[in-house]
Design an enzyme around this catalytic site. Structure first.
Site, PDB file in Angstrom:
ATOM      1  N   ARG A 180      37.352  41.736  54.308  1.00  0.00           N
ATOM      2  CA  ARG A 180      38.583  42.186  54.565  1.00  0.00           C
ATOM      3  C   ARG A 180      39.132  43.558  54.425  1.00  0.00           C
ATOM      4  O   ARG A 180      39.615  44.268  55.207  1.00  0.00           O
ATOM      5  CB  ARG A 180      39.311  42.254  53.282  1.00  0.00           C
ATOM      6  CG  ARG A 180      41.209  41.930  53.597  1.00  0.00           C
ATOM      7  CD  ARG A 180      42.872  40.793  52.163  1.00  0.00           C
ATOM      8  NE  ARG A 180      41.228  41.488  51.388  1.00  0.00           N
ATOM      9  CZ  ARG A 180      42.281  42.001  50.224  1.00  0.00           C
ATOM     10  NH1 ARG A 180      43.494  41.368  50.807  1.00  0.00           N
ATOM     11  NH2 ARG A 180      41.886  41.776  49.377  1.00  0.00           N
TER      12      ARG A 180
ATOM     13  N   GLY B 127      30.883  41.940  48.877  1.00  0.00           N
ATOM     14  CA  GLY B 127      31.456  41.126  47.557  1.00  0.00           C
ATOM     15  C   GLY B 127      29.887  41.597  46.144  1.00  0.00           C
ATOM     16  O   GLY B 127      28.687  41.995  47.345  1.00  0.00           O
ATOM     17  N   GLN B 128      29.730  40.879  45.632  1.00  0.00           N
ATOM     18  CA  GLN B 128      28.655  41.099  44.418  1.00  0.00           C
ATOM     19  C   GLN B 128      27.757  40.025  44.815  1.00  0.00           C
ATOM     20  O   GLN B 128      26.291  40.636  44.793  1.00  0.00           O
ATOM     21  CB  GLN B 128      28.852  41.069  42.848  1.00  0.00           C
ATOM     22  CG  GLN B 128      27.803  41.263  41.534  1.00  0.00           C
ATOM     23  CD  GLN B 128      27.866  40.470  40.532  1.00  0.00           C
ATOM     24  OE1 GLN B 128      28.681  39.289  40.659  1.00  0.00           O
ATOM     25  NE2 GLN B 128      27.495  40.685  39.748  1.00  0.00           N
TER      26      GLN B 128
ATOM     27  N   LYS C  11      39.434  26.815  40.647  1.00  0.00           N
ATOM     28  CA  LYS C  11      38.043  26.425  41.174  1.00  0.00           C
ATOM     29  C   LYS C  11      38.035  24.660  40.795  1.00  0.00           C
ATOM     30  O   LYS C  11      37.017  24.446  41.793  1.00  0.00           O
ATOM     31  CB  LYS C  11      36.936  27.036  40.284  1.00  0.00           C
ATOM     32  CG  LYS C  11      36.718  28.612  40.390  1.00  0.00           C
ATOM     33  CD  LYS C  11      36.165  28.558  41.547  1.00  0.00           C
ATOM     34  CE  LYS C  11      36.002  30.213  41.717  1.00  0.00           C
ATOM     35  NZ  LYS C  11      35.122  30.225  43.342  1.00  0.00           N
TER      36      LYS C  11
ATOM     37  N   TYR D   3      41.789  31.014  37.216  1.00  0.00           N
ATOM     38  CA  TYR D   3      40.913  31.298  38.063  1.00  0.00           C
ATOM     39  C   TYR D   3      40.412  29.473  37.931  1.00  0.00           C
ATOM     40  O   TYR D   3      39.808  29.311  39.046  1.00  0.00           O
ATOM     41  CB  TYR D   3      40.204  31.925  37.411  1.00  0.00           C
ATOM     42  CG  TYR D   3      38.366  32.013  38.532  1.00  0.00           C
ATOM     43  CD1 TYR D   3      37.969  32.766  40.042  1.00  0.00           C
ATOM     44  CD2 TYR D   3      37.549  32.206  38.032  1.00  0.00           C
ATOM     45  CE1 TYR D   3      37.166  33.167  40.025  1.00  0.00           C
ATOM     46  CE2 TYR D   3      36.096  31.905  37.927  1.00  0.00           C
ATOM     47  CZ  TYR D   3      36.487  32.688  38.867  1.00  0.00           C
ATOM     48  OH  TYR D   3      34.608  32.600  40.016  1.00  0.00           O
TER      49      TYR D   3
ATOM     50  N   GLY E 201      33.621  37.802  52.624  1.00  0.00           N
ATOM     51  CA  GLY E 201      34.010  38.005  51.617  1.00  0.00           C
ATOM     52  C   GLY E 201      32.051  38.856  50.846  1.00  0.00           C
ATOM     53  O   GLY E 201      31.802  39.255  50.280  1.00  0.00           O
TER      54      GLY E 201
HETATM   55  C1  AKB Z   1      34.191  35.786  36.403  1.00  0.00           C
HETATM   56  O1  AKB Z   1      33.746  36.443  35.351  1.00  0.00           O
HETATM   57  O2  AKB Z   1      35.293  35.833  36.819  1.00  0.00           O
HETATM   58  C2  AKB Z   1      33.025  35.377  37.097  1.00  0.00           C
HETATM   59  C3  AKB Z   1      32.673  34.042  37.003  1.00  0.00           C
HETATM   60  C4  AKB Z   1      31.663  33.618  35.972  1.00  0.00           C
HETATM   61  O3  AKB Z   1      33.099  33.349  37.908  1.00  0.00           O
HETATM   62  N1  AKB Z   1      31.666  36.125  37.216  1.00  0.00           N
END
Ligand code: AKB
Length: 312
Positions: free
Chosen positions: A35, A11-12, A144, A140, A8
């Site tokens: 990718r 990415g940022q 995590k 998300y 990745g």
């Molecule tokens: C998001 O906003 O999804 C990310 C994070 C805080 O994991 N920047």
């Protein structure tokens, strides 16, 4: 770390991290992968096209370059994940499983970022402890928490050197974030310079933890170079260097640009995510166990962001 594979990498975090690692460890020891490709790729001597959900390709690339460390950044962020939870699970968990399996096969160390998204509405909101309730309400966040536990499991069961950080919103002038809830805190600087005005999708009064990218990059390196005997928590450490709401960010920008203005058009999806996250993290364990030491507060970051973005 001697030979490092970043997934990745377009990415940022990846863009800033790869640049710093090349400075510290040498161009020939940093393999970037993603990718898709980005405009930076021609400057990257060792770039590999890699979809992390392809376990065989992941293994072959890591083996070919004889890497001893994998920094696994490829992931879908919170806001995009709420739109497509299946895609998020496929990439975040499928990719992580492959990263763990490759690390196990080749005996590499593995860094996996977690997030403030690993916390939820039942977590203590202020000065959130390192070990506390983790019942997130986003796809998300679920990925995590599962990822933190899976990385701990691979460490305990197979002795893999897994390490991770619970990142807050990260702010950088080099690469834009893609589909997160904290992204407003990056976009605001671009719009401040372009039109002296920003319309925020996060409401006034909503505090979230944040960190400037140079501090995030140094914290990954410091954690990966830390003495393993001192690491109790491993996956993953709370890290943050500031906590603010859009109004406090506006005031900071106005110290440099007095005519900057802010209004609101709140996005209910991202607002709900933000409200489920902590206001401020307790980073005592990161400081104690491996010397977390961020340099930028809100005003120092604002000055640097506006200066770097305007020269860009
Ligand atoms: C998001 O906003 O999804 C990310 C994070 C805080 O994991 N920047």
């Amino acid at each position: 770390m001697k030979k490092i594979l970043i997934t990745g990498s377009t990415g940022q975090i990846g863009v800033d991290l790869a640049e710093r690692l090349r400075e510290l460890y040498g161009k020939e020891n940093v393999i970037t992968s993603a990718r898709g490709v980005s405009a930076d790729i021609p400057n990257e001597p060792l770039f590999e096209k890699l979809d992390v959900t392809d376990g065989k390709a992941f293994y072959e690339i890591a083996k070919k370059h004889n890497v001893d460390t994998i920094l696994h950044l490829a992931a879908v962020l919170s806001a995009v994940g709420e739109k497509d939870p299946e895609l998020l699970w496929h990439i975040n968990m499928g990719g992580l499983q492959n990263a763990l399996d490759v690390s196990k096969e080749l005996g590499t160390a593995l860094f996996v970022p977690s997030s403030i998204g690993a916390f939820g509405p039942s977590t203590p909101k202020v000065n959130t402890p390192q070990v506390t309730i983790q019942r997130p309400t986003t796809a998300y966040g679920v990925s995590k928490v599962a990822g933190e536990l899976l990385c701990d499991y691979y460490h305990l069961k197979f002795g893999i050197d897994t390490r991770g950080l619970r990142f807050p919103g990260l702010i950088s002038y080099k690469a834009l974030p893609g589909g997160g809830t904290t992204d407003y805190a990056v976009h605001i600087y671009y719009d401040a310079l372009k039109q002296k005005h920003y319309t925020s999708f996060i409401a006034a009064g909503t505090k979230m933890d944040m960190m400037y990218m140079p501090d995030a990059v140094e914290s990954i390196i410091d954690l990966m170079e830390a003495d393993p005997a001192k690491l109790v928590d491993r996956n993953a450490f709370n890290v943050s260097s500031m906590s603010f709401d859009p109004e406090e960010l506006k005031v900071s920008i106005q110290k440099v640009m007095p005519d900057f203005t802010l209004d609101y058009d709140v996005d209910p999806v991202r607002q709900a995510i933000a409200e489920s996250w902590p206001d401020s993290l307790d980073c005592t364990e990161a400081k104690k166990q491996w010397g977390f030491n961020p340099q930028y507060d809100l005003d120092a970051m604002t000055v640097d962001m506006l200066e770097k973005l305007s020269s860009k």
